[in-house]
Design a protein around this motif. Sequence first.
Motif, PDB file in Angstrom:
ATOM      1  N   PHE A  14      45.588  51.301  50.053  1.00 37.39           N
ATOM      2  CA  PHE A  14      44.813  50.151  49.628  1.00 37.39           C
ATOM      3  C   PHE A  14      43.331  50.489  49.504  1.00 37.39           C
ATOM      4  CE2 PHE A  14      42.193  46.539  50.956  1.00 37.39           C
ATOM      5  CZ  PHE A  14      42.539  45.606  50.002  1.00 37.39           C
ATOM      6  N   LEU A  18      40.863  50.488  46.342  1.00 37.39           N
ATOM      7  CA  LEU A  18      39.697  49.612  46.367  1.00 37.39           C
ATOM      8  C   LEU A  18      38.440  50.401  45.999  1.00 37.39           C
ATOM      9  CD1 LEU A  18      39.379  46.611  47.121  1.00 37.39           C
ATOM     10  CD2 LEU A  18      38.500  47.364  49.319  1.00 37.39           C
ATOM     11  N   GLN A  21      38.329  51.046  42.417  1.00 29.90           N
ATOM     12  CA  GLN A  21      38.069  49.859  41.605  1.00 29.90           C
ATOM     13  C   GLN A  21      36.755  49.193  41.990  1.00 29.90           C
ATOM     14  OE1 GLN A  21      41.602  47.681  42.509  1.00 29.90           O
ATOM     15  NE2 GLN A  21      42.796  48.683  40.907  1.00 29.90           N
ATOM     16  N   ALA A  23      33.962  48.819  40.660  1.00 28.81           N
ATOM     17  CA  ALA A  23      33.309  47.983  39.645  1.00 28.81           C
ATOM     18  C   ALA A  23      33.898  46.571  39.669  1.00 28.81           C
ATOM     19  CB  ALA A  23      33.488  48.587  38.259  1.00 28.81           C
ATOM     20  N   LEU A  24      35.224  46.482  39.730  1.00 28.78           N
ATOM     21  CA  LEU A  24      35.880  45.166  39.793  1.00 28.78           C
ATOM     22  C   LEU A  24      35.501  44.439  41.077  1.00 28.78           C
ATOM     23  CD1 LEU A  24      39.457  45.993  38.439  1.00 28.78           C
ATOM     24  CD2 LEU A  24      37.679  44.686  37.289  1.00 28.78           C
ATOM     25  N   MET A  27      32.141  42.991  40.790  1.00 32.41           N
ATOM     26  CA  MET A  27      32.110  41.828  39.897  1.00 32.41           C
ATOM     27  C   MET A  27      32.687  40.577  40.544  1.00 32.41           C
ATOM     28  SD  MET A  27      33.397  43.737  36.469  1.00 32.41           S
ATOM     29  CE  MET A  27      32.903  42.787  35.053  1.00 32.41           C
ATOM     30  N   SER A  28      33.559  40.738  41.539  1.00 29.04           N
ATOM     31  CA  SER A  28      34.234  39.544  42.053  1.00 29.04           C
ATOM     32  C   SER A  28      33.902  39.196  43.497  1.00 29.04           C
ATOM     33  CB  SER A  28      35.747  39.717  41.916  1.00 29.04           C
ATOM     34  OG  SER A  28      36.165  40.860  42.606  1.00 29.04           O
ATOM     35  N   PHE A  31      31.245  36.583  44.479  1.00 28.65           N
ATOM     36  CA  PHE A  31      31.671  35.204  44.211  1.00 28.65           C
ATOM     37  C   PHE A  31      32.731  34.748  45.205  1.00 28.65           C
ATOM     38  CE2 PHE A  31      29.943  36.827  40.263  1.00 28.65           C
ATOM     39  CZ  PHE A  31      28.988  35.864  40.014  1.00 28.65           C
TER      40      PHE A  31
ATOM     41  N   MET B  98      33.130  36.386  34.503  1.00 30.10           N
ATOM     42  CA  MET B  98      33.183  37.689  35.157  1.00 30.10           C
ATOM     43  C   MET B  98      34.317  37.739  36.182  1.00 30.10           C
ATOM     44  SD  MET B  98      29.991  39.949  36.107  1.00 30.10           S
ATOM     45  CE  MET B  98      29.383  39.458  37.686  1.00 30.10           C
ATOM     46  N   VAL B  99      34.407  36.688  37.019  1.00 32.11           N
ATOM     47  CA  VAL B  99      35.491  36.668  38.006  1.00 32.11           C
ATOM     48  C   VAL B  99      36.842  36.606  37.278  1.00 32.11           C
ATOM     49  CG1 VAL B  99      36.453  35.469  40.002  1.00 32.11           C
ATOM     50  CG2 VAL B  99      33.990  35.552  39.693  1.00 32.11           C
ATOM     51  N   TYR B 101      37.636  37.804  34.485  1.00 31.77           N
ATOM     52  CA  TYR B 101      37.990  39.128  33.950  1.00 31.77           C
ATOM     53  C   TYR B 101      38.635  39.985  35.033  1.00 31.77           C
ATOM     54  CZ  TYR B 101      37.497  43.939  32.532  1.00 31.77           C
ATOM     55  OH  TYR B 101      37.770  45.253  32.280  1.00 31.77           O
ATOM     56  N   THR B 102      38.040  39.998  36.230  1.00 34.08           N
ATOM     57  CA  THR B 102      38.618  40.841  37.289  1.00 34.08           C
ATOM     58  C   THR B 102      40.026  40.346  37.652  1.00 34.08           C
ATOM     59  OG1 THR B 102      37.792  39.555  39.163  1.00 34.08           O
ATOM     60  CG2 THR B 102      36.323  41.220  38.271  1.00 34.08           C
ATOM     61  N   ARG B 105      42.816  41.652  35.418  1.00 34.81           N
ATOM     62  CA  ARG B 105      43.199  43.070  35.525  1.00 34.81           C
ATOM     63  C   ARG B 105      44.380  43.199  36.481  1.00 34.81           C
ATOM     64  NH1 ARG B 105      42.964  44.842  31.697  1.00 34.81           N
ATOM     65  NH2 ARG B 105      42.546  42.753  31.025  1.00 34.81           N
ATOM     66  N   PHE B 108      44.104  45.332  39.692  1.00 33.82           N
ATOM     67  CA  PHE B 108      43.081  45.035  40.696  1.00 33.82           C
ATOM     68  C   PHE B 108      43.738  44.627  42.022  1.00 33.82           C
ATOM     69  CE2 PHE B 108      39.455  41.981  41.941  1.00 33.82           C
ATOM     70  CZ  PHE B 108      38.854  42.983  42.712  1.00 33.82           C
ATOM     71  N   LEU B 110      42.635  43.238  44.732  1.00 33.14           N
ATOM     72  CA  LEU B 110      42.290  41.971  45.376  1.00 33.14           C
ATOM     73  C   LEU B 110      42.679  40.752  44.537  1.00 33.14           C
ATOM     74  CD1 LEU B 110      38.732  42.829  46.743  1.00 33.14           C
ATOM     75  CD2 LEU B 110      40.867  42.728  48.020  1.00 33.14           C
ATOM     76  N   GLU B 183      34.221  49.291  33.677  1.00 31.84           N
ATOM     77  CA  GLU B 183      34.583  47.867  33.707  1.00 31.84           C
ATOM     78  C   GLU B 183      33.461  46.980  33.147  1.00 31.84           C
ATOM     79  OE1 GLU B 183      37.465  46.923  34.272  1.00 31.84           O
ATOM     80  OE2 GLU B 183      38.415  48.496  35.473  1.00 31.84           O
TER      81      GLU B 183
END
Lengths: 313, 302
Positions: A14, A18, A21, A23-24, A27-28, A31, B98-99, B101-102, B105, B108, B110, B183
């Motif tokens: 995991f 992580l 990834q 970049a992802l 981005m998240s 938030f 943006m969220v 988009y992730t 994927r 991803f 998470l 990304e």
Amino acid sequence: MNTSTSLAVKPNSFWQKLKQQKALVLMSVPFLIHVIIFKYIPIWGWVLAFQNYWPGKSVFQQTWVGLDNFRDLFNDPVFYQVLRNTLAMSIIKLVMGTVASIALALIINEVRFMPFKKAAQTISYLPHFISWVVAANLVRDALSTDGGIVNDVLLSLNIIKEPIMFLGIPKLFWWIIGISHVWKEVGWGAIIYLAAIAGIDPSLYEAAVIDGAGRLKQMWYITLPSIRPTISILLIMNMGYLLSSGFEQQYLLQNGRVIDYARVFTIYELDYGIKMMRYSFATAVGIFRSVVSLVLVFAANQFAKRFGQEGLM
Amino acid sequence: MMIKKRYVNWEDIIINVFVYIILILLIIVTLYPFLNTLAISFNDALDSSKGGIHLWPRKFTLYNYKTLLTRRQIFHASLVSVARTVLSTFLCTFSTAMVAYTLSRKEFVLRKFISFVYVLTMYIDGGLVPTYFLIRSLGLTNSFWVYVLPGLVSAFNLIVIRTYINGLPDSLIESARVDGAGEFTIFFKIVLPLCKPVLATIALFVAVDNWNAWFDTFLYNSANPQLSTLQYELMKVLQSANTMTGSLEQALAQAAAGTVHTITPRAIRATMTIIVTVPIVIVYPFLQKYFVHGLTVGGVKE
């Protein structure tokens, strides 16, 4: 598919994934933290309901009172009045709104002259985008005893002799809420039924015409049964929101004379909780509403699934 | 071929007449309150109080608008309303995209967890007091940022945009990745431009919600007149309409005293209502273009 085949070692743990990834994650995750702060920390604040909150002390210094706030809530006659008002107005709004929207969709569907159809639709959903502050102003003016259009029309038709102060009559308040809800939302509500009607197989109508069915019979035997699934799913899903629907409308249209019929949960939390500094009590009211709503939403969803409909979750 | 008998179809005629009557009534009932308010806002206030103004002003004047728009309080509130609407629309739409988009994927790690955290917020709500305490302890009371920050990414908008991104052809994103795009590049250069229709829908919904909001001002910023919004000012006028003790009315009545003009609470309400409604009417054609589309996208469940 993972396209980063250039990497010799395929990441499997995991943490490795992580890291790959990031970049992802970048981005998240900010938030994710944001939503946890703004939506989940308030739920942790529910502990207030089990304390006797006193301003100026930290959460840990408060006195614990167990279920006292809930006991006070269930012993308060105003609570039952609030429950009655909320349920009554939600049900009136739901029934009137659904019937009016279906009727409007059926009527708009019968218009053959396209420009008029477009115009009627466009105008009918304009009020949906107006705030309740503006709508409440318009409702107040329309119902005023001093040149309000409703009284003017009723007087000129000789239906009434004296102007009526509609917003001052407690028994009328629920119906004013229902009617003003229909005024604001009927066009918007009709969109979804019109979409459902547009999806009906035209061959059904052709067959009905051959069998000699007129337009009324087509409406009754084809259109209505075809949109029944849409009607039932929307009705069931809205059941879940019986305790949470509406506050602005009631708050902005109420006044001292009708408050016993206008008081809904949020008004109760404001007037009997926050304004009286009974923060713990107001939190208990919020918990009651939240938990019952959650149960209703899940029950409605299960109910919808049993009816063979896809639930929303 | 059968010769068509020409006879009067009474059912058709009755249905048509009925349908047109109902729809014309609906149009009148929907538009009359707006047009009546518009007429009153352009009519001399004292003359309006005699009654009988319907669709057209009897004694035309711009005095009501001049008085209100030159009040610093109202002018400032419009600036705050515009600022919060523009900033929220931009930030919400961008962050949500943006969220989303992730979450679109599949690889991803998470994805499931973050989706769950957001979806759950659609069903539970901390309630008025705990939320108020949180906002206060974050120092967001008496602050402009309370209009923008709390509602940055909503679960519903997130689902709508994610569903849209899932519908985009995967090959576009994959080929960019093969070309070595990261990304961020993929999101900014490929996904964002392709999402224009859904972003327009979400932006319009967010904009309307922000423009129409008043409860946050009432709850968090009512102590600071510098942060008042137009809807909140209109709400105060509405709430004081019965008692006629609102500070704005008194101030305006004093301002009008000794001049030939006068202003009444009714005229203030009508004029404010129009000032608040005009921006919605201006964006309405755009709303119309996108919202039916948005509504259908929102109905799609993954």
